[in-house]
Write a protein that holds these residues in place. Structure first.
Motif, PDB file in Angstrom:
ATOM      1  N   GLU A   1       3.334  -3.707  -9.416  1.00  0.00           N
ATOM      2  CA  GLU A   1       3.168  -2.470  -8.656  1.00  0.00           C
ATOM      3  C   GLU A   1       1.806  -2.385  -7.986  1.00  0.00           C
ATOM      4  O   GLU A   1       1.701  -1.997  -6.810  1.00  0.00           O
ATOM      5  N   SER A   2       0.745  -2.761  -8.677  1.00  0.00           N
ATOM      6  CA  SER A   2      -0.594  -2.665  -8.081  1.00  0.00           C
ATOM      7  C   SER A   2      -0.724  -3.609  -6.886  1.00  0.00           C
ATOM      8  O   SER A   2      -1.278  -3.235  -5.853  1.00  0.00           O
ATOM      9  N   PHE A   3      -0.198  -4.825  -7.015  1.00  0.00           N
ATOM     10  CA  PHE A   3      -0.263  -5.775  -5.899  1.00  0.00           C
ATOM     11  C   PHE A   3       0.522  -5.255  -4.707  1.00  0.00           C
ATOM     12  O   PHE A   3       0.056  -5.309  -3.560  1.00  0.00           O
ATOM     13  N   LEU A   4       1.728  -4.740  -4.964  1.00  0.00           N
ATOM     14  CA  LEU A   4       2.568  -4.244  -3.872  1.00  0.00           C
ATOM     15  C   LEU A   4       1.866  -3.136  -3.098  1.00  0.00           C
ATOM     16  O   LEU A   4       1.792  -3.188  -1.862  1.00  0.00           O
ATOM     17  N   TYR A   5       1.331  -2.147  -3.803  1.00  0.00           N
ATOM     18  CA  TYR A   5       0.748  -1.008  -3.097  1.00  0.00           C
ATOM     19  C   TYR A   5      -0.616  -1.324  -2.496  1.00  0.00           C
ATOM     20  O   TYR A   5      -1.014  -0.713  -1.499  1.00  0.00           O
ATOM     21  N   ARG A   6      -1.336  -2.259  -3.056  1.00  0.00           N
ATOM     22  CA  ARG A   6      -2.554  -2.720  -2.380  1.00  0.00           C
ATOM     23  C   ARG A   6      -2.195  -3.343  -1.038  1.00  0.00           C
ATOM     24  O   ARG A   6      -2.840  -3.097  -0.017  1.00  0.00           O
ATOM     25  N   LEU A   7      -1.134  -4.153  -1.058  1.00  0.00           N
ATOM     26  CA  LEU A   7      -0.707  -4.829   0.161  1.00  0.00           C
ATOM     27  C   LEU A   7      -0.191  -3.820   1.183  1.00  0.00           C
ATOM     28  O   LEU A   7      -0.549  -3.892   2.372  1.00  0.00           O
ATOM     29  N   LEU A   8       0.637  -2.881   0.753  1.00  0.00           N
ATOM     30  CA  LEU A   8       1.188  -1.886   1.668  1.00  0.00           C
ATOM     31  C   LEU A   8       0.084  -1.031   2.288  1.00  0.00           C
ATOM     32  O   LEU A   8       0.094  -0.762   3.501  1.00  0.00           O
ATOM     33  N   LEU A   9      -0.877  -0.596   1.466  1.00  0.00           N
ATOM     34  CA  LEU A   9      -1.951   0.254   1.975  1.00  0.00           C
ATOM     35  C   LEU A   9      -2.894  -0.552   2.868  1.00  0.00           C
ATOM     36  O   LEU A   9      -3.394  -0.042   3.883  1.00  0.00           O
ATOM     37  N   LEU A  10      -3.118  -1.809   2.521  1.00  0.00           N
ATOM     38  CA  LEU A  10      -3.965  -2.663   3.344  1.00  0.00           C
ATOM     39  C   LEU A  10      -3.351  -2.866   4.723  1.00  0.00           C
ATOM     40  O   LEU A  10      -4.048  -2.776   5.750  1.00  0.00           O
ATOM     41  N   ILE A  11      -2.061  -3.144   4.769  1.00  0.00           N
ATOM     42  CA  ILE A  11      -1.380  -3.342   6.055  1.00  0.00           C
ATOM     43  C   ILE A  11      -1.435  -2.067   6.883  1.00  0.00           C
ATOM     44  O   ILE A  11      -1.676  -2.113   8.103  1.00  0.00           O
ATOM     45  N   GLN A  12      -1.255  -0.932   6.230  1.00  0.00           N
ATOM     46  CA  GLN A  12      -1.347   0.335   6.941  1.00  0.00           C
ATOM     47  C   GLN A  12      -2.750   0.536   7.520  1.00  0.00           C
ATOM     48  O   GLN A  12      -2.915   0.944   8.678  1.00  0.00           O
ATOM     49  N   LEU A  13      -3.754   0.226   6.718  1.00  0.00           N
ATOM     50  CA  LEU A  13      -5.143   0.373   7.177  1.00  0.00           C
ATOM     51  C   LEU A  13      -5.429  -0.554   8.358  1.00  0.00           C
ATOM     52  O   LEU A  13      -5.996  -0.119   9.376  1.00  0.00           O
ATOM     53  N   LEU A  14      -5.042  -1.809   8.254  1.00  0.00           N
ATOM     54  CA  LEU A  14      -5.321  -2.777   9.311  1.00  0.00           C
ATOM     55  C   LEU A  14      -4.584  -2.426  10.599  1.00  0.00           C
ATOM     56  O   LEU A  14      -5.134  -2.574  11.704  1.00  0.00           O
ATOM     57  N   SER A  15      -3.350  -1.955  10.478  1.00  0.00           N
ATOM     58  CA  SER A  15      -2.557  -1.590  11.646  1.00  0.00           C
ATOM     59  C   SER A  15      -3.163  -0.403  12.389  1.00  0.00           C
ATOM     60  O   SER A  15      -3.238  -0.388  13.625  1.00  0.00           O
TER      61      SER A  15
ATOM     62  N   VAL B   1       0.125   5.458   2.257  1.00  0.00           N
ATOM     63  CA  VAL B   1       1.469   5.200   1.730  1.00  0.00           C
ATOM     64  C   VAL B   1       1.547   5.424   0.223  1.00  0.00           C
ATOM     65  O   VAL B   1       2.640   5.471  -0.338  1.00  0.00           O
ATOM     66  N   THR B   2       0.414   5.562  -0.429  1.00  0.00           N
ATOM     67  CA  THR B   2       0.406   5.812  -1.872  1.00  0.00           C
ATOM     68  C   THR B   2      -0.704   6.776  -2.242  1.00  0.00           C
ATOM     69  O   THR B   2      -1.765   6.799  -1.606  1.00  0.00           O
ATOM     70  N   ASP B   3      -0.450   7.562  -3.286  1.00  0.00           N
ATOM     71  CA  ASP B   3      -1.466   8.473  -3.814  1.00  0.00           C
ATOM     72  C   ASP B   3      -2.095   7.916  -5.088  1.00  0.00           C
ATOM     73  O   ASP B   3      -2.883   8.603  -5.730  1.00  0.00           O
ATOM     74  N   ASN B   4      -1.726   6.706  -5.442  1.00  0.00           N
ATOM     75  CA  ASN B   4      -2.238   6.097  -6.674  1.00  0.00           C
ATOM     76  C   ASN B   4      -3.761   5.969  -6.596  1.00  0.00           C
ATOM     77  O   ASN B   4      -4.285   5.243  -5.753  1.00  0.00           O
ATOM     78  N   PRO B   5      -4.486   6.672  -7.467  1.00  0.00           N
ATOM     79  CA  PRO B   5      -5.954   6.663  -7.402  1.00  0.00           C
ATOM     80  C   PRO B   5      -6.553   5.266  -7.569  1.00  0.00           C
ATOM     81  O   PRO B   5      -7.531   4.924  -6.896  1.00  0.00           O
ATOM     82  N   ALA B   6      -5.985   4.460  -8.469  1.00  0.00           N
ATOM     83  CA  ALA B   6      -6.525   3.121  -8.715  1.00  0.00           C
ATOM     84  C   ALA B   6      -6.383   2.237  -7.480  1.00  0.00           C
ATOM     85  O   ALA B   6      -7.294   1.475  -7.135  1.00  0.00           O
ATOM     86  N   VAL B   7      -5.236   2.332  -6.814  1.00  0.00           N
ATOM     87  CA  VAL B   7      -5.003   1.530  -5.601  1.00  0.00           C
ATOM     88  C   VAL B   7      -5.939   1.981  -4.486  1.00  0.00           C
ATOM     89  O   VAL B   7      -6.565   1.159  -3.802  1.00  0.00           O
ATOM     90  N   LYS B   8      -6.075   3.289  -4.290  1.00  0.00           N
ATOM     91  CA  LYS B   8      -6.945   3.809  -3.238  1.00  0.00           C
ATOM     92  C   LYS B   8      -8.401   3.439  -3.500  1.00  0.00           C
ATOM     93  O   LYS B   8      -9.150   3.095  -2.575  1.00  0.00           O
ATOM     94  N   HIS B   9      -8.802   3.474  -4.772  1.00  0.00           N
ATOM     95  CA  HIS B   9     -10.169   3.085  -5.124  1.00  0.00           C
ATOM     96  C   HIS B   9     -10.394   1.601  -4.827  1.00  0.00           C
ATOM     97  O   HIS B   9     -11.447   1.221  -4.298  1.00  0.00           O
ATOM     98  N   TRP B  10      -9.392   0.779  -5.160  1.00  0.00           N
ATOM     99  CA  TRP B  10      -9.520  -0.662  -4.911  1.00  0.00           C
ATOM    100  C   TRP B  10      -9.678  -0.933  -3.416  1.00  0.00           C
ATOM    101  O   TRP B  10     -10.528  -1.748  -3.007  1.00  0.00           O
TER     102      TRP B  10
ATOM    103  N   LYS C   1     -10.826   1.093  -1.139  1.00  0.00           N
ATOM    104  CA  LYS C   1     -12.142   1.565  -0.690  1.00  0.00           C
ATOM    105  C   LYS C   1     -13.223   0.542  -1.020  1.00  0.00           C
ATOM    106  O   LYS C   1     -14.113   0.281  -0.203  1.00  0.00           O
ATOM    107  N   GLN C   2     -13.151  -0.007  -2.213  1.00  0.00           N
ATOM    108  CA  GLN C   2     -14.114  -1.034  -2.596  1.00  0.00           C
ATOM    109  C   GLN C   2     -13.971  -2.268  -1.707  1.00  0.00           C
ATOM    110  O   GLN C   2     -14.966  -2.874  -1.289  1.00  0.00           O
ATOM    111  N   TRP C   3     -12.732  -2.628  -1.448  1.00  0.00           N
ATOM    112  CA  TRP C   3     -12.472  -3.782  -0.569  1.00  0.00           C
ATOM    113  C   TRP C   3     -13.043  -3.514   0.824  1.00  0.00           C
ATOM    114  O   TRP C   3     -13.668  -4.400   1.430  1.00  0.00           O
TER     115      TRP C   3
END
Length: 332
Positions: free
Chosen positions: A91-105, A117-126, A128-130
């Motif tokens: 799940e973490s890999f999937l939503y990192r990828l989905l949010l990253l693609i959204q950001l890049l697009s 695309v997600t409200d998951n705090p851990a994914v959003k924090h990751w 932001k750090q990236w």
């Protein structure tokens, strides 16, 4: 229906030695000693935890259908899964990828206002750090992620690849929900989720085993967190006490558990650690005798093996011996 094929695939090695509930707990990824042992014993670790939100009602309905139409499902192939390896990372890999693609697009269109695309705090924090580290290389990331996904999705069946692509959200484009994907491709919503999990496992497998070829996807993984062997937290406490030299009865007394429960923990660990741990409680010679008996009888039933060996070995010793097979199964 993919779920039906998966249930049939899991039922074949288990045969009549376990109840249908054991398959349900396997697919759901129940972190109990019995379910973990079943996954290893019957060579089903790849299916462990591939559908954590599977309801018992749906499982029972599909399982009943499978039993009534066994011939329809028994020879059907299922997609790639590696559940026990990637269960905690899917799940973490999937939503990192989905949010990253959204950001890049959105970035390439200079759009800064959009709903993630997600409200998951851990994914959003990751993310932001990236972004703090990679904000000057966004064009490189966009091109590389596209290339790596194009390559890997191209290795999948067209339906599975299309389901994943249609899930993606980008600039002024909202990805389809599982329900919408099910309607578009005329498949069950459950199968949409299973194909998605399979695709993520496919991406993770290549990203981690061929990181030099897919470095950008590899950067989204949780290395080395998922490498930790799957073991229940209570079994881990028992392991710690064993390493300190405590005996079974001492551990049971300290933890306020029965000795049989401590033995359950040891068998659970034996599936992961194999010979080194098992030899503390069972000799190689005795293990060979038990395994030869099980292989000759074509069974993994403890009661049957115990009877065939005239009660010479207790159930704990038999379970330890079977654990040495590490999920390869006992040949009939």
């Amino acid at each position: 229906m993919l779920l039906a094929s998966i249930i049939m695939h899991a039922a074949q090695p288990i045969r009549k030695e376990r109840s249908a509930a054991s398959i349900y707990h396997l697919l759901q990824g129940k972190r109990s000693a019995q379910t973990l042992q079943d996954a290893h014993m019957y060579g089903l670790t790849h299916l462990f935890g591939i559908y954590p939100k599977l309801s018992r009602q749906l499982f029972d309905q599909v399982a009943a259908s499978v039993m009534n139409e066994a011939e329809r499902y028994e020879n059907q192939d299922i997609p790639y899964f590696e559940g026990m390896t990637y269960q905690t990372q899917t799940e973490s890999f999937l939503y990192r990828l989905l949010l990253l693609i959204q950001l890049l697009s959105n970035h390439v269109r200079e759009e800064k206002r959009y709903i993630p695309v997600t409200d998951n705090p851990a994914v959003k924090h990751w993310i932001k750090q990236w972004y703090r580290q990679e904000q000057h290389r966004l064009d490189d990331w966009r091109n590389a992620i596209y290339k790596e996904l194009y390559d890997l999705l191209g290795k999948l069946p067209p339906l599975q690849a299309a389901l994943f692509v249609d899930r993606l959200t980008g600039y002024q484009h909202i990805g389809l929900t599982p329900g919408q994907l099910a309607g578009k491709y005329n498949i069950h919503e459950t199968d949409v989720l299973l194909y998605q999990t399979s695709t993520v496992h496919h991406l993770l497998h290549h990203a981690e085993n061929k990181a030099a070829i897919f470095p950008y996807l590899a950067a989204l993984t949780n290395q080395p967190v998922h490498k930790t062997r799957t073991i229940t937290s209570t079994a881990q406490k028992t392991r710690t006490m064993l390493e300190r030299g405590l005996t079974l009865d001492q551990i049971a007394a300290v933890r306020g558990l029965t000795e049989n429960t401590i033995k359950d923990h040891i068998v659970e660990m034996a599936w992961l650690d194999g010979e080194e741990l098992s030899r503390r409680f069972l000799s190689d010679t005795d293990a060979s005798i038990i395994l030869e008996c099980a292989a000759g009888a074509g069974t993994k039933k403890l009661k049957q093996i115990h009877a065939l060996l005239d009660g010479k070995y207790n159930y704990f010793q038999i379970r330890l011996a079977l654990a040495l097979r590490r999920g390869h199964g006992v040949e009939a």
